[in-house]
Scaffold this active site. Structure first.
Site, PDB file in Angstrom:
ATOM      1  NE  ARG A  16      -4.142  -0.625   1.373  1.00  0.00           N
ATOM      2  CZ  ARG A  16      -5.336  -0.433   1.895  1.00  0.00           C
ATOM      3  NH1 ARG A  16      -5.546  -0.694   3.173  1.00  0.00           N
ATOM      4  NH2 ARG A  16      -6.336   0.035   1.185  1.00  0.00           N
ATOM      5  CD  GLN A  39      -2.473   5.889  -4.213  1.00  0.00           C
ATOM      6  OE1 GLN A  39      -2.696   6.668  -5.142  1.00  0.00           O
ATOM      7  NE2 GLN A  39      -2.474   6.286  -2.955  1.00  0.00           N
ATOM      8  CG  ASP A  56      -5.222  -0.952  -3.315  1.00  0.00           C
ATOM      9  OD1 ASP A  56      -5.534  -2.129  -3.026  1.00  0.00           O
ATOM     10  OD2 ASP A  56      -5.330  -0.006  -2.519  1.00  0.00           O
ATOM     11  CB  SER A 112      -8.599   0.057  -2.987  1.00  0.00           C
ATOM     12  OG  SER A 112      -7.814   0.167  -1.826  1.00  0.00           O
ATOM     13  CE1 TYR A 117      -6.796  -3.536   4.849  1.00  0.00           C
ATOM     14  CE2 TYR A 117      -4.401  -3.632   4.851  1.00  0.00           C
ATOM     15  CZ  TYR A 117      -5.606  -3.832   4.218  1.00  0.00           C
ATOM     16  OH  TYR A 117      -5.619  -4.318   2.932  1.00  0.00           O
TER      17      TYR A 117
END
Length: 362
Positions: free
Chosen positions: A118, A123, A126, A129, A223
């Site tokens: 992450r 990104q 990802d 997500s 998280y």
């Protein structure tokens, strides 16, 4: 580099790992794409659309240099993989020990989409997500469909109808999407997370912040850190007092590789108003609600509890589109200009790799 896209074999899985839009870009970038016949049918991508994008429809996508999937290969599919072949997909490295061992035995170089670091430059890859976005959206629609009330406030000739009150527990990607969707449907929305840093994000979406007096830390990956037993007990007690205020509760709390934290005990469900709805997005790892039945919809204490798993697969067109963008970004990273270059000093390559052939010293 040849990339094979098999048809997903898991029951109920309707997504596909690459869509025609991304196939076209990959072909332009030097890749050759092999699509198993019917691989995209369940997601509304027919074979003809892949052919038009430059792919080849081929009955054996496992002959390719790399195989991209959505879910981990079955035992039978793993036998079709060969030493040195690249595999990309959701491989459950923290929970499917047998599956990872099979890939290791086959000498496969496997990259788990859920293990993508992450970090900012990762990104576009990802997938956790992107798929959580789908889950959060669909969870709100499931709740709205089952709630015996309107979501928005209505002013009619027969009088005013008060809006539904929705509580979203957990403000990660899924939770924020659930909040945004419930707001768009006109509900009065409240969000809660143990990480105080996300309060601003919740309020920026027009939702209220639920303060239970529980504060947790955030892990390096973004998280929420697991609460202590005392904090969990306090959280449950506070929620039990507040839940009767809400018509809908959507729970999204997950800890990678661990059972889902228990947020809602049975006693809290019993305290909710008849007709209320709980949608538990953590059902696959045991559920945030004590009464959740993974994969099922049940009614307990006159409350509907939805524990469906794999919600992204219920919206396969856009879920596949988003996932394919993540996969394509990883392929471009691993194989610039269509040629495989595995640099295990790179944080993304090393972080996502869960099995690889050991180099034998000369």
């Amino acid at each position: 580099m040849r990339v094979g896209v098999p048809r997903e074999s898991a029951a109920g899985e309707r997504r596909v790992a690459l869509v025609p839009e991304l196939v076209s870009r990959l072909v332009d970038g030097g890749f050759e794409i092999l699509i198993e016949p019917g691989a995209g049918n369940a997601a509304s991508f027919p074979d003809t659309s892949y052919e038009e994008a430059g792919a080849r429809i081929d009955g054996d996508p496992y002959q390719a240099d790399a195989v991209v999937k959505v879910l981990a290969p079955s035992a039978e599919e793993a036998q079709r993989l060969r030493e040195g072949q690249v595999l990309i997909g959701f491989l459950q490295p923290l929970t499917d020990k047998e599956g990872i061992e099979r890939l290791t035995e086959r000498g496969v170089t496997a990259f788990a989409m859920e293990s993508i670091p992450r970090i900012t430059r990762a990104q576009p890859m990802d997938a956790l997500s992107s798929q959580a976005t789908v889950s959060g959206y669909k969870a709100t629609l499931l709740a709205a469909e089952r709630l015996p009330k309107f979501f928005p406030m209505l002013m009619t000739a027969a009088g005013t109808v008060a809006p539904a009150k929705v509580l979203v527990l957990g403000a990660g990607v899924a939770g924020l999407q659930a909040i945004a969707t419930a707001r768009r449907l006109g509900a009065v929305v409240t969000g809660f997370d143990v990480r105080p840093v996300v309060r601003e994000q919740i309020e920026s979406l027009g939702a209220n912040w639920l303060d239970l007096g529980i504060v947790g830390e955030e892990t390096e990956g973004g998280y929420a850190q697991e609460l202590s037993e005392e904090q969990q007990r306090q959280q449950q007690e506070e929620l039990e007092q507040r839940l009767p205020e809400f018509d809908v509760v959507i729970t999204t709390a997950l800890i990678p590789g661990r059972p889902a934290p228990r947020l809602i005990p049975a006693s809290a469900v019993a305290a909710m108003r008849p007709g209320s709805v709980i949608v538990d997005l953590a059902a696959e790892t045991g559920g945030n609600c004590e009464l959740t039945e993974p994969g099922e919809e049940v009614v307990r204490e006159n409350v509907t509890i939805v524990g469906f798993t794999n919600l992204p697969s219920t919206m396969p067109f856009h879920a596949s589109q988003l996932y394919a963008r993540n996969v394509a970004a990883l392929l471009h990273h691993l194989a610039p200009e269509g040629r495989l270059v595995l640099d295990f000093d790179d944080e993304i390559t090393a972080g996502a790799c869960v099995t690889r052939r050991e180099e034998v010293p000369a």
